[in-house]
Write an enzyme that holds these catalytic residues in place. Sequence first.
Site, PDB file in Angstrom:
ATOM      1  N   GLY A 137       0.859  -1.216   0.189  1.00 51.12           N
ATOM      2  CA  GLY A 137      -0.084  -0.037  -0.113  1.00 51.12           C
ATOM      3  C   GLY A 137       0.686   1.142   0.266  1.00 51.12           C
ATOM      4  O   GLY A 137       2.096   1.218  -0.254  1.00 51.12           O
ATOM      5  N   ALA A 138       0.150   2.440   0.444  1.00 49.11           N
ATOM      6  CA  ALA A 138       0.894   3.619   0.316  1.00 49.11           C
ATOM      7  C   ALA A 138       1.375   3.967  -1.166  1.00 49.11           C
ATOM      8  O   ALA A 138       2.636   4.072  -1.571  1.00 49.11           O
ATOM      9  CB  ALA A 138       1.908   4.019   1.277  1.00 49.11           C
TER      10      ALA A 138
ATOM     11  N   HIS B 251       2.190   4.681  -4.994  1.00 54.63           N
ATOM     12  CA  HIS B 251       2.769   5.825  -5.660  1.00 54.63           C
ATOM     13  C   HIS B 251       2.750   5.154  -7.209  1.00 54.63           C
ATOM     14  O   HIS B 251       2.403   4.090  -7.636  1.00 54.63           O
ATOM     15  CB  HIS B 251       4.134   6.331  -5.319  1.00 54.63           C
TER      16      HIS B 251
ATOM     17  N   HIS C 287       4.125   1.597  -8.074  1.00 57.08           N
ATOM     18  CA  HIS C 287       3.326   0.551  -8.155  1.00 57.08           C
ATOM     19  C   HIS C 287       2.351   0.586  -9.246  1.00 57.08           C
ATOM     20  O   HIS C 287       2.141  -0.524  -9.701  1.00 57.08           O
ATOM     21  CB  HIS C 287       2.519   0.623  -6.691  1.00 57.08           C
TER      22      HIS C 287
ATOM     23  N   GLN D 214       8.115  -9.094   8.017  1.00 53.57           N
ATOM     24  CA  GLN D 214       9.297  -8.733   7.248  1.00 53.57           C
ATOM     25  C   GLN D 214      10.015  -7.468   7.795  1.00 53.57           C
ATOM     26  O   GLN D 214      10.808  -6.888   7.279  1.00 53.57           O
ATOM     27  CB  GLN D 214       8.993  -8.429   5.989  1.00 53.57           C
TER      28      GLN D 214
ATOM     29  N   GLN E 157      15.174  -8.503  -3.753  1.00 52.89           N
ATOM     30  CA  GLN E 157      13.837  -9.209  -3.726  1.00 52.89           C
ATOM     31  C   GLN E 157      13.284  -9.933  -4.800  1.00 52.89           C
ATOM     32  O   GLN E 157      12.865 -11.141  -4.785  1.00 52.89           O
ATOM     33  CB  GLN E 157      12.488  -8.118  -3.158  1.00 52.89           C
TER      34      GLN E 157
END
Length: 297
Positions: A43-44, A46, A49, A73, A168
Amino acid sequence: MPHFPHDFAKISMILSRTVDALLTNLHKDYFKGLKIGFVPTMGALHDGHASLVRRSVEENDRTVVSIYVNPTQFGAGEDLDTYPRTLEKDSEILQAAGADYIFAPDDSIMYPGGKEQREVLMSLRSMDQILCGAKRPGHFNGVLIVVSKLLNIVRPHRAYFGEKDFQQVAIIRQLVKELFFPTEVIGCPIIRESDGLAMSSRNMYLKGEYREQALFLSRALDKVRELAKEGTPVRELEKTVADMADQYSLIELDYFNIRSSSGLRPLDTLAIKDEPRAIIAAFCGKTRLIDNKAIFS
Ligand code: AMP
């Protein structure tokens, strides 16, 4: 004749809080033989994403976006409690990007066994103890667990991850390969602000001089690319970055490394065949930022 939109199913997104609710709708899509794309996020949101979501929308019939701030995490003393949570604005961004489903579970859904369940250990020996894994013990353990859970829930044909988190993506590629997840992992380029700062949800923490000095990361990577192309040895590049960090009063370098793109092997010399990647992490005040760039491109 009245005008109707082409695809009723895409008029609005469906927000699901539980696995059952998500699957009730998603299963219908599977039975129709539709291709499912998946974008996991915390989320959050920008434009970084949104770029993943747009790519998924282009390449699949349905796109699922998860919004879940995964506690396992985060390390002790990290920003789990203050991590920005902006579901309403996120929904608008996702609607504009063309997503079909938002999956926004809470901890009781993702970790139904409670605290003990969080002690499930997952590790990929070769890759999760280096770079950010060395600096944030347990971080990739939590990432591996939550991504495995999410891939098992959504069963996407394709899953989209940003190269902003270069390590990642490498780790998830290995996870999917080793455990035979039936999902294709797609790495997507880093989206930056106009001045070069890599977009990040954590940029919301950066105000005034902190925002200015955060440019250290992308500037250091640009300098490294420039010097590397002139043939500067790796050790000298590392020293240049450390010296540069000293000139930024609010920056504390966490690490700088040059690694092969595949397998994240340390490199002593730079050869195009290794697709060397300069990878950096630094604290800007209390905010930990990461960035990376290809040396040759
Ligand atoms: P996060 O919400 O930080 O867990 O990120 C969710 C996904 O968005 C991850 O795959 C990130 O790598 C990706 N992402 C975050 N920032 C960017 C960016 N600036 N450009 C491209 N992808 C990004």
